[in-house]
Design an enzyme around this catalytic site. Structure first.
Site, short mmCIF file in Angstrom:
data_model
loop_
_atom_site.label_atom_id
_atom_site.label_comp_id
_atom_site.label_asym_id
_atom_site.label_seq_id
_atom_site.Cartn_x
_atom_site.Cartn_y
_atom_site.Cartn_z
CE LYS A 208 -3.96 -2.08 2.38
NZ LYS A 208 -4.75 -2.11 3.64
CB SER B 173 -1.71 0.33 8.37
OG SER B 173 -1.93 -0.46 9.51
CG ASP B 174 -3.76 -5.45 5.24
OD1 ASP B 174 -4.65 -4.93 4.53
OD2 ASP B 174 -3.75 -6.65 5.54
CD GLN B 175 -7.04 -5.09 12.66
OE1 GLN B 175 -8.25 -5.01 12.45
NE2 GLN B 175 -6.44 -4.51 13.68
CB ALA C 241 1.20 -5.54 8.82
#
EC number: 3.6.1.-
Length: 205
Positions: free
Chosen positions: A57, A77-79, A114
């Site tokens: 991203k 960011s990623d979850q 993350a």
């Protein structure tokens, strides 16, 4: 470091939750939505998915900047939530959310949040996975249904907003970073920003 020397800061996300968290730091930033396929790859672990997408991203947004943009820090960011060895996505509907909460009651769910900070001056991305363990209470269907109708958390993986009424559904939260579960680990982010020599508490003389 004086105010005018701050590098530009971009949050590569369309999430209002991440935007609201970043606003807590009281620093100037803009947002950009990365054009990215977020489908997990075959055989990819939840941690690997979150880490890959967080950095991807940031890089996707950095790639859209003009050549004369100057030094820019891009936050990705990623979850990914995991339960019983499978990834849990955003429910999207009331029915799917109720199904998620039914399956998780009385159980533990891992949330991989993350975070990646890309420095366009060097091309280097500092990336980390912050893991949060959440134990859900064993509540009856009527209580779960009432919660969903009250808060409609259909855009949240795990179908509960810990920062809101969803805290009633939770027995315990275990994490080194209290904002990680909401979507943006601010302790990890501020550590990265300070390492990148971004002024967080300095003001112009």
């Amino acid at each position: 470091m004086p105010e005018f020397s701050r590098p530009a800061l971009i949050l590569a996300s369309s999430s209002r939750y991440r935007r609201e968290l970043l606003e807590r730091l009281r620093i100037p930033f803009s947002t950009a939505v990365p054009a990215l396929d977020e489908t997990p790859q075959a055989g990819e672990t939840p941690e690997a998915t979150a880490l890959r997408l967080a950095e991807a991203k940031a890089r996707a947004v950095a790639a859209t900047l003009p050549a004369n943009a100057g030094r820019t820090l891009v936050i990705g960011s990623d979850q990914v939530a995991t339960f019983d060895g499978r990834q849990i996505g955003k429910p999207g509907t009331h029915e799917r959310a109720l199904e998620q909460l039914r399956s998780m009651r009385g159980r533990e769910v891992l949330f991989h949040s993350a975070l990646s900070l890309l420095d366009t001056a060097t091309g280097h991305a500092d990336t980390v996975d912050v893991v949060t363990t959440v134990r859900f209470r064993d509540l009856p269907d009527a209580a779960l249904d009432a919660y969903l109708r009250a808060e409609t958390p259909y855009d949240c993986a795990g179908s509960a907003k810990s920062e809101g009424l969803g805290i009633v559904l939770l027995e315990a939260i275990d994490s080194d970073d209290p904002t990680a579960l909401i979507g943006l680990p601010l302790i990890a982010l501020t550590r990265m920003l300070l390492a990148a020599r971004y002024p967080l508490l300095e003001t112009r003389a």
